[in-house]
Write a protein that holds these residues in place. Sequence first.
Motif, mmCIF file in Angstrom:
data_model
loop_
_atom_site.group_PDB
_atom_site.id
_atom_site.type_symbol
_atom_site.label_atom_id
_atom_site.label_comp_id
_atom_site.label_asym_id
_atom_site.label_seq_id
_atom_site.Cartn_x
_atom_site.Cartn_y
_atom_site.Cartn_z
ATOM 1 N N HIS A 158 -0.267 -11.105 4.419
ATOM 2 C CA HIS A 158 0.336 -10.108 5.306
ATOM 3 C C HIS A 158 1.211 -10.783 6.365
ATOM 4 O O HIS A 158 2.187 -10.230 6.825
ATOM 5 N N HIS A 177 0.878 -1.173 0.000
ATOM 6 C CA HIS A 177 0.000 0.000 0.000
ATOM 7 C C HIS A 177 0.915 1.222 0.000
ATOM 8 O O HIS A 177 1.768 1.353 0.885
ATOM 9 N N ASP A 213 -2.503 -12.097 -1.262
ATOM 10 C CA ASP A 213 -2.631 -10.874 -0.456
ATOM 11 C C ASP A 213 -2.121 -11.142 0.964
ATOM 12 O O ASP A 213 -2.685 -10.654 1.942
ATOM 13 N N GLU A 243 0.185 -1.235 -4.419
ATOM 14 C CA GLU A 243 -1.271 -1.210 -4.257
ATOM 15 C C GLU A 243 -1.703 0.235 -4.065
ATOM 16 O O GLU A 243 -1.275 0.898 -3.111
HETATM 17 ZN ZN ZN Z 1 -3.248 -5.949 -0.341
#
Ligand code: ZN
Length: 420
Positions: free
Chosen positions: A260, A77, A258, A116
């Motif tokens: 994390h 991000h 995706d 992102e």
């Molecule tokens: Zn993401």
Amino acid sequence: MAALLLGATADLPAHYKADKPPKNEARLIRFPDVQGHQTLVVDLHTHSVFSDGHVWPKIRVEEALRDGLDALAITEHLEWQPHRADLPHPDRNRAYQQAVAALPDGSDLILIPGSEITREAPADHMNAVFITDANALLRESPNAPKIEAKTPEEEQLLAAVPQQLIDEGVLDYYGATNQWPANEAVREANNQGAFVFWAHPYYTRAHRSAVARMTDFHQTLIETGQLHGIEIANGAFYSEEAHALALQHGLTLLGVSDVHNLIDWDYPPRFGAHRPVTLVFAKERSAAGIRAALFAKRTVVWFKNLLIGREAELKPLLKAVLDVKDAAYRVKDATYQNDLDVLDLTLTNNSDADIQLRNLSPYSFQHHGDDLTVPQHGKLKLSVRTLERLPQVELTFEVGNALLAPKQRLRIAHRLTLAD
Ligand SMILES: [Zn+2]
Ligand SMILES: [Zn+2]
């Protein structure tokens, strides 16, 4: 103490002593090449500590090697930077550079630079991969107003933000960086030659149904050729509605982790789990080959035990995955002591997916009903009652875990020519 540690180390498995991943063949994600194309296993959406992930990029690289990926993108991000108090990195290309630096000598893992683009509805999240400079996709508005809740839902969301993030200025930074219109960031990504895709389109604060819906914002991007793909599978989610949107609007189908945390926590390999990936059918095994295949929509999504794709890709894949071997009429039957008009054959599966078949042929099977499973990298022996000895037999199946469209399964046929 040192002696004790030394003694303990002596008993550890070899891989604990060396800085390289243990070999685990079963963990590798394996699908065969198809006619004319190499099948490349790709994860285009992951995070590290350079945004809201919890591991250093080196760990993402090592996970990718353990999973046998051909290509990986770490897509931070740009605007949501919860670690910024400890990791204020003005250069948004650092995650990619760290990943490149972490590649072991001789590794052929392809690293794809990406980011992102993170906004609220309607734009929500979009990933741009094959970018040349992440910094150009980010712009901070110095005099941006503080984030304020305008609706009771927003108030609830804001109340859930940990005080620490507010104190560390994370929320203010997000507020200042998501002012720049998303379509301008997307335009910049396109100027860099990026492949841009809509991330988890079912996840939005704008509505609570968890259903993906087209918006005017995304429609305009598609019509102007700036949005090229859509995630239909992300993490633990598959979205039928996103799948339908992809087909309706001609978008490339994508499946991503995706991730994390750690891949091993989210998809424990010891239980046979795997991250969602995109199988990309490339003319060559390179970043350029993957990019070209993505723009040409040559993908199949591998999510849990589902294979999801368009017929042009899914059919050749199943053809490469599923093979019929040793088809022959039984000469002597141990039980009946005479010739039978029973065709014996072996179905073999060259992939990680358990292939689920439903028989659509007029024939019945001696030892099975109409529903069959050919296990991953395994075989299934089938005895087919053809009623008479036929020179040619066509077996037709519906593949229960190969989806062409929501609720529409792929059909495949095997035509067997039999010697006398
Ligand atoms: Zn993401
Ligand atoms: Zn996201």
